[in-house]
Design an enzyme around this catalytic site. Structure first.
Site, PDB file in Angstrom:
ATOM      1  N   HIS A 168       0.660  -0.998   0.279  1.00 28.62           N
ATOM      2  CA  HIS A 168       0.495  -0.272   0.330  1.00 28.62           C
ATOM      3  C   HIS A 168       0.633   1.236  -0.097  1.00 28.62           C
ATOM      4  CE1 HIS A 168      -3.071   2.822   1.189  1.00 28.62           C
ATOM      5  NE2 HIS A 168      -3.803   2.130   0.624  1.00 28.62           N
ATOM      6  N   GLU A 203      -3.090   1.666  -7.296  1.00 25.03           N
ATOM      7  CA  GLU A 203      -4.753   3.308  -6.410  1.00 25.03           C
ATOM      8  C   GLU A 203      -3.319   4.008  -6.677  1.00 25.03           C
ATOM      9  OE1 GLU A 203      -6.463   1.462  -3.209  1.00 25.03           O
ATOM     10  OE2 GLU A 203      -4.375   1.382  -2.149  1.00 25.03           O
TER      11      GLU A 203
HETATM   12  C1  PEP Z   1      -6.740   3.882   0.188  1.00 18.86           C
HETATM   13  O1  PEP Z   1      -6.082   4.186   0.875  1.00 18.86           O
HETATM   14  O2  PEP Z   1      -6.057   1.470   0.108  1.00 18.86           O
HETATM   15  C2  PEP Z   1      -8.035   3.745  -0.442  1.00 18.86           C
HETATM   16  C3  PEP Z   1      -8.785   3.295  -1.084  1.00 18.86           C
HETATM   17  O3  PEP Z   1      -7.681   5.008   0.250  1.00 18.86           O
HETATM   18  P1  PEP Z   1      -8.975   6.027  -0.264  1.00 18.86           P
HETATM   19  O4  PEP Z   1     -10.689   5.413  -0.605  1.00 18.86           O
HETATM   20  O5  PEP Z   1      -9.536   6.586   1.086  1.00 18.86           O
HETATM   21  O6  PEP Z   1      -8.689   6.921  -0.663  1.00 18.86           O
END
Ligand code: PEP
Length: 250
Positions: free
Chosen positions: A91, A161
């Site tokens: 992450h 992400e």
């Molecule tokens: C994450 O940190 O994996 C995430 C998706 O956070 P957020 O939805 O708060 O952006």
């Protein structure tokens, strides 16, 4: 029909009491179409595994080592015993706050696979990398290094992400979520890359999107074949907002 994966990442939120209250109230309203996974803090896993059946459990990190003098670490074997079937690795909060490298992430992927826990491997470019046109290069590097030595890559869930779209990194800055177009374009690239690098296995590998996902935005892209689900941070913390996201799966 393959179910969409709706994965909550609670991060460092929810005591045991709070986790139990969530579990008591929660129902997977789309269970025929959506598989729900909750990545809870280590301290909540054992309780949640006996308290409910509406979601599967993930941890948020794991040690790369099997056992030994590693104070504060949690092994894959320990996670398995308390009911974690999945585990997030790489992450961006760990890559940035804990300086985790691709090599460390890869070692964690291996440790999980040895214990038959499905890794949820996160990757994505920063704002600076995106602005300088390096998105594809960064994604390719993080995927290939993170999956190095994996026998069957379809046993890993990939989570795209983009760092700039995650709510954590937007404090005090202008909010910028990825658009439907951004997501469609990058997921198509990732799917193509996986097929080229890993053939059939790559084609079977699930790729979910994460970064400020909200029910309002989710309904625009969850329908794409290249988007196998979502990873949700902030909006997974209340049953109501998380359930709204699950209900966008049609
Ligand atoms: C994450 O940190 O994996 C995430 C998706 O956070 P957020 O939805 O708060 O952006």
């Amino acid at each position: 029909m393959t179910k969409k994966l709706i994965i909550a990442n609670w991060k460092m939120h929810k005591t045991n009491t709070e986790a139990l209250a969530f579990a008591k109230q929660f129902k997977n309203t789309q269970s025929r179409k959506a598989k729900v996974i909750v990545a809870a803090p280590f301290t909540d896993l054992a309780t949640l595994s006996v308290a409910q059946k509406d979601f599967q459990l993930a941890a948020q990190d794991v040690s790369a080592y099997d056992e030994g003098a590693y104070t504060g670490e949690i092994s894959a074997r320990m996670l398995k015993e308390v009911g974690a079937e999945y585990c997030i690795v790489g992450h961006s909060e760990r890559r940035i706050y804990h300086t985790e490298t691709d090599a460390m992430v890869s070692a964690k992927v291996q440790a999980l696979l040895k214990k038959k826990i499905t890794p949820i491997l996160c990757f994505g470019e920063t704002r600076e990398e995106r602005d300088s046109g390096k998105t594809k290069v960064i994604i390719k590097k993080q995927i290939t290094k993170g999956l190095q030595g994996v026998d069957d890559v379809s046993e890993v869930i990939l989570a795209y992400e983009p760092v700039w779209a995650i709510s954590t990194f937007q404090k005090g800055k202008k909010k910028s979520s990825a658009s439907e177009g951004d997501i469609a374009q990058v997921h198509a690239y990732i799917k193509d890359l996986l097929a080229k690098l890993f053939g059939n296995q790559g084609q079977r590998t699930a790729v979910v999107y994460g970064g400020s996902v909200h029910a309002r935005t989710c309904e625009n892209f969850i329908k794409y074949d290249d988007v196998d689900g979502v990873l949700v941070g902030r909006e997974s913390l209340t049953v109501a907002s998380f359930q709204d996201i699950i209900n966008t799966v049609e």
